[in-house]
Design a protein around this motif. Structure first.
Motif, PDB file in Angstrom:
ATOM      1  N   ARG A 203     -18.823 -10.927  11.574  1.00 17.01           N
ATOM      2  CA  ARG A 203     -18.650 -11.775  12.539  1.00 17.01           C
ATOM      3  C   ARG A 203     -19.094 -13.050  12.625  1.00 17.01           C
ATOM      4  NH1 ARG A 203     -14.685 -11.894  12.784  1.00 17.01           N
ATOM      5  NH2 ARG A 203     -14.512 -12.044  14.921  1.00 17.01           N
TER       6      ARG A 203
ATOM      7  N   GLN B 237     -24.571   4.533  14.780  1.00 13.62           N
ATOM      8  CA  GLN B 237     -24.151   2.729  14.182  1.00 13.62           C
ATOM      9  C   GLN B 237     -24.586   2.712  12.816  1.00 13.62           C
ATOM     10  OE1 GLN B 237     -22.136   1.402  16.066  1.00 13.62           O
ATOM     11  NE2 GLN B 237     -22.603   0.789  17.884  1.00 13.62           N
TER      12      GLN B 237
ATOM     13  N   ASP C  94     -19.767   5.914  17.582  1.00 12.97           N
ATOM     14  CA  ASP C  94     -18.933   5.297  16.606  1.00 12.97           C
ATOM     15  C   ASP C  94     -20.226   5.314  15.493  1.00 12.97           C
ATOM     16  OD1 ASP C  94     -17.501   4.302  18.692  1.00 12.97           O
ATOM     17  OD2 ASP C  94     -18.659   2.458  19.015  1.00 12.97           O
TER      18      ASP C  94
ATOM     19  N   PHE D 270     -16.197   2.166  11.230  1.00 14.47           N
ATOM     20  CA  PHE D 270     -15.523   1.583  11.059  1.00 14.47           C
ATOM     21  C   PHE D 270     -16.124   0.995   9.861  1.00 14.47           C
ATOM     22  CE2 PHE D 270     -16.212   2.139  16.239  1.00 14.47           C
ATOM     23  CZ  PHE D 270     -15.091   1.788  16.463  1.00 14.47           C
ATOM     24  N   ILE D 271     -15.803  -0.623   9.157  1.00  9.41           N
ATOM     25  CA  ILE D 271     -15.975  -0.173   8.471  1.00  9.41           C
ATOM     26  C   ILE D 271     -16.545  -1.762   8.616  1.00  9.41           C
ATOM     27  CG2 ILE D 271     -15.157  -2.653   6.630  1.00  9.41           C
ATOM     28  CD1 ILE D 271     -13.665   0.125   5.834  1.00  9.41           C
ATOM     29  N   TYR D 272     -17.373  -2.763   7.846  1.00  5.64           N
ATOM     30  CA  TYR D 272     -18.376  -3.149   8.591  1.00  5.64           C
ATOM     31  C   TYR D 272     -17.418  -4.982   8.961  1.00  5.64           C
ATOM     32  CZ  TYR D 272     -21.620  -7.505   9.128  1.00  5.64           C
ATOM     33  OH  TYR D 272     -21.953  -8.776   8.577  1.00  5.64           O
ATOM     34  N   SER D 273     -17.367  -5.685   9.592  1.00  6.14           N
ATOM     35  CA  SER D 273     -16.957  -6.968  10.184  1.00  6.14           C
ATOM     36  C   SER D 273     -17.707  -8.182  10.119  1.00  6.14           C
ATOM     37  CB  SER D 273     -15.575  -6.352  10.455  1.00  6.14           C
ATOM     38  OG  SER D 273     -14.958  -7.954  10.825  1.00  6.14           O
TER      39      SER D 273
ATOM     40  N   ILE E 221     -20.595   2.237  11.600  1.00  9.56           N
ATOM     41  CA  ILE E 221     -20.457   1.570  10.734  1.00  9.56           C
ATOM     42  C   ILE E 221     -21.088   1.845   9.671  1.00  9.56           C
ATOM     43  CG2 ILE E 221     -21.303  -1.233  10.296  1.00  9.56           C
ATOM     44  CD1 ILE E 221     -21.485  -1.687  13.606  1.00  9.56           C
TER      45      ILE E 221
ATOM     46  N   VAL F  16     -13.786  -7.778  18.305  1.00 11.01           N
ATOM     47  CA  VAL F  16     -14.872  -7.000  17.915  1.00 11.01           C
ATOM     48  C   VAL F  16     -15.100  -7.057  15.880  1.00 11.01           C
ATOM     49  CG1 VAL F  16     -14.125  -4.653  17.949  1.00 11.01           C
ATOM     50  CG2 VAL F  16     -16.349  -5.098  18.851  1.00 11.01           C
ATOM     51  N   ARG F  17     -13.352  -7.057  15.427  1.00 14.51           N
ATOM     52  CA  ARG F  17     -13.648  -7.036  13.923  1.00 14.51           C
ATOM     53  C   ARG F  17     -12.448  -8.143  13.708  1.00 14.51           C
ATOM     54  NH1 ARG F  17     -15.435  -1.866  16.477  1.00 14.51           N
ATOM     55  NH2 ARG F  17     -13.231  -1.515  16.341  1.00 14.51           N
TER      56      ARG F  17
ATOM     57  N   TYR G 150     -24.955  -7.186  14.526  1.00 13.71           N
ATOM     58  CA  TYR G 150     -23.298  -7.289  13.865  1.00 13.71           C
ATOM     59  C   TYR G 150     -23.066  -7.676  14.973  1.00 13.71           C
ATOM     60  CZ  TYR G 150     -23.482  -2.964  16.365  1.00 13.71           C
ATOM     61  OH  TYR G 150     -24.556  -1.815  17.072  1.00 13.71           O
ATOM     62  N   CYS G 151     -22.713  -7.578  16.122  1.00 16.96           N
ATOM     63  CA  CYS G 151     -22.053  -7.689  17.778  1.00 16.96           C
ATOM     64  C   CYS G 151     -21.478  -9.206  17.558  1.00 16.96           C
ATOM     65  CB  CYS G 151     -22.362  -6.705  17.919  1.00 16.96           C
ATOM     66  SG  CYS G 151     -21.327  -6.682  19.621  1.00 16.96           S
TER      67      CYS G 151
ATOM     68  N   PRO H 170     -23.563   5.731  20.511  1.00 17.86           N
ATOM     69  CA  PRO H 170     -22.849   5.339  19.429  1.00 17.86           C
ATOM     70  C   PRO H 170     -23.941   5.124  18.747  1.00 17.86           C
ATOM     71  CG  PRO H 170     -21.996   3.794  20.888  1.00 17.86           C
ATOM     72  CD  PRO H 170     -23.341   4.737  21.581  1.00 17.86           C
TER      73      PRO H 170
HETATM   74  N1  5AD Z   1     -17.982  -4.551  12.181  1.00 14.93           N
HETATM   75  C1  5AD Z   1     -17.915  -3.516  12.842  1.00 14.93           C
HETATM   76  N2  5AD Z   1     -17.505  -2.590  14.057  1.00 14.93           N
HETATM   77  C2  5AD Z   1     -18.225  -3.412  14.301  1.00 14.93           C
HETATM   78  N3  5AD Z   1     -18.462  -3.070  16.157  1.00 14.93           N
HETATM   79  C3  5AD Z   1     -18.667  -3.732  17.049  1.00 14.93           C
HETATM   80  N4  5AD Z   1     -19.348  -4.724  15.527  1.00 14.93           N
HETATM   81  C4  5AD Z   1     -18.717  -4.361  14.898  1.00 14.93           C
HETATM   82  C5  5AD Z   1     -18.929  -4.987  13.204  1.00 14.93           C
HETATM   83  N5  5AD Z   1     -18.797  -7.042  13.191  1.00 14.93           N
HETATM   84  C6  5AD Z   1     -18.496  -1.372  15.966  1.00 14.93           C
HETATM   85  C7  5AD Z   1     -18.983  -1.147  17.064  1.00 14.93           C
HETATM   86  C8  5AD Z   1     -19.035  -0.740  17.944  1.00 14.93           C
HETATM   87  C9  5AD Z   1     -17.366  -0.572  18.134  1.00 14.93           C
HETATM   88  C10 5AD Z   1     -17.741  -0.973  19.259  1.00 14.93           C
HETATM   89  O1  5AD Z   1     -17.195  -1.093  17.878  1.00 14.93           O
HETATM   90  O2  5AD Z   1     -19.213   0.504  16.513  1.00 14.93           O
HETATM   91  O3  5AD Z   1     -20.260   0.121  19.073  1.00 14.93           O
END
Ligand code: 5AD
Ligand code: SF4
Length: 456
Positions: free
Chosen positions: A349, A275, A313, A344-347, A315, A59-60, A173-174, A273
């Protein structure tokens, strides 16, 4: 299937399944272990086991990095124990580039399979054991839903139950929709049968699992809503607690809120979530709700179920996020006052729309925002904890308290832990506990229907 392998080792082989990632993976791991026990392996306690299966997450990016770090360690163990077998499966194996890298650079990995062919594990394992060659099999899309894999539960009294697989939401982002495929709901009759079987086997708590449980039922021959399914699960004799995960705010219906309100078995906890708190960023994320809709949803939920605990959650640093957008997130966090939040820090993908967006945010700025958000979330979490002191609430006893002899540790419906005097026999049962004090994020209490130890 393991006879030759056992003969080579001179003993029964052991297997260890290690899980990275979410509850969905944890449930898949129970299936992997179930298959292994049926194939004649003993359950190993750690990576020293003869066969190590790693159920990966992607996921990250840091999930991927963790796996590669880990593989180095397993490789050195395999040098000491050349008959050791290493298998990789799960979400990261659905990424062709990663599989290619493993094929080329990690020759000591014996087996690779993906999320869609998990049920092929027994056949793939037999192939590996009988032919002695590396086995790589990954499918791009699911082919069929297999219902009857054996499962070895982590604990006897609670279990996850899949209600749907995959996700159709394509948040930008996912990576999940790409590695888990399109959303498929299991038939209600199959789910109920599994829950009934679990109840007969002593399970009292069920966690219903799906990437987006709120959209359950679409595409079934006889579509039903998640709310109706939940009611049917609660009606199964023996089931005392029901949880579910994960809810998407855009699909959370008033019907569901009413079912939660009217059903005591449903835990007073919702993971919802957010986000981002910025409507502009939510749009770019393709979340299909805005700040106002999220706030008003929470208002409706709290009006009907006032004691509900909310977690989320968030981001930080999605492409294009400005200081103003980030402040909108802080604003929502302040207004909602989540009991806890995963931040979470945006990652980026590979293959997701957001990874190709311009305006990726400067990592130093993201780091600074992340620290500010974490501070706020923790401060509010600490203020929220302890709000139930004085109340009596049911706790499912999970273990002896490792710190204090004569005490057990239980989990409340809202997922908070409570320690209270009790003995081993209580493990796996639900006890009403009076919450007397809060220590950080957990309570100290006393069983409500028993004499108080200090007041005999
Ligand atoms: N970068 C950071 N956080 C992410 N999540 C999902 N994809 C990413 C990403 N690319 C987080 C979201 C989701 C959780 C399971 O992981 O917040 O709800
Ligand atoms: Fe990913 Fe969005 Fe689906 Fe959740 S709802 S799995 S964040 S695409």
């Amino acid at each position: 299937m393991t006879e030759d392998y056992a003969a080579r080792l001179g003993r029964q082989p052991s297997a260890f399944v290690q899980t990275f990632g979410c509850q969905m993976n944890a449930r898949d791991s129970e299936k992997l272990l179930g298959v292994l026990l049926e194939a004649g392996f003993e359950e190993g306690r750690d990576e020293k086991a003869d066969l190590v299966v790693i159920n990966t997450c992607t996921v990250r990016e840091n999930a991927n990095e963790r796996l590669y770090g880990h593989l180095g360690h397993l490789n050195s163990m395999k040098r000491e124990h050349p008959a050791k077998l290493i298998a990789l499966c799960g979400c990261m194996m659905q990424e062709a580039d990663e599989v290619e890298r493993i094929r080329r650079t990690y020759p000591f990995v014996d087996m690779v399979f993906g999320t869609h062919n998990l049920y092929r594990f027994p056949a793939l394992l037999a192939e590996r054991l009988e032919q002695g060659k590396r086995v790589f099999e990954v499918w791009d899309a699911p082919r069929e839903m297999v219902e009857d894999l054996p499962k070895k539960r982590e604990v006897p009294w609670k279990s996850g139950v899949n209600i749907s697989f995959g996700c159709d939401n394509f948040c930008t982002y996912c990576i999940v929709p790409y590695v888990r495929g399109r959303e498929r709901s299991r038939r209600p009759a199959d789910i109920l049968e599994e829950v009934e079987r679990l109840a007969a086997d002593g399970v009292i708590e069920i966690m219903l699992l799906g990437q987006n449980v709120n959209s359950y039922g679409k595409g079934l021959e006889h579509p039903i809503s998640f709310a109706r399914l939940l009611e049917q699960i609660c009606a199964v004799p023996g089931i005392q607690r029901v949880r579910f995960m994960t809810s998407h705010p855009k699909d959370l219906s008033d019907e569901l809120i009413a079912v939660i309100r009217d059903n005591e078995k449903i835990c007073r906890h919702l993971h919802l979530p957010l986000q981002s708190g910025s409507s502009r960023i939510l749009k770019a994320m393709n979340r299909r709700y805005d700040k106002e809709a999220y706030l008003s949803l929470v208002e409706r939920i709290r009006a009907q179920v006032p004691d509900i605990s909310l977690t989320t959650d968030i981001i930080v640093g999605f492409p294009g996020e400005t200081e103003e957008d980030f402040r909108e997130t802080l604003d929502v966090v302040r207004r909602i006052r989540f009991d806890s939040a995963f931040t979470f820090i945006y990652s980026p993908r590979t293959g997701t729309p957001a990874a190709a967006m311009p305006d990726q945010v400067d990592p130093a700025v993201v780091k600074e925002r992340f620290a500010r958000l974490l501070d706020l979330v923790q401060k509010i979490g600490a203020e929220q904890s302890g709000r139930d002191v004085g109340k009596t609430m049911p706790a499912l006893v999970e273990a002896l308290d490792p710190q204090v002899p004569g005490r057990v540790t239980g989990r409340l419906g809202n997922n908070v832990m409570v320690h209270f005097p009790g003995e081993e026999g209580l493990i796996g049962t639900i006890v009403d506990v009076k919450l007397e004090e809060v220590h950080g994020f957990y309570y100290i209490g006393v069983a409500a229907n028993r004499p108080h130890p200090s007041r005999p």
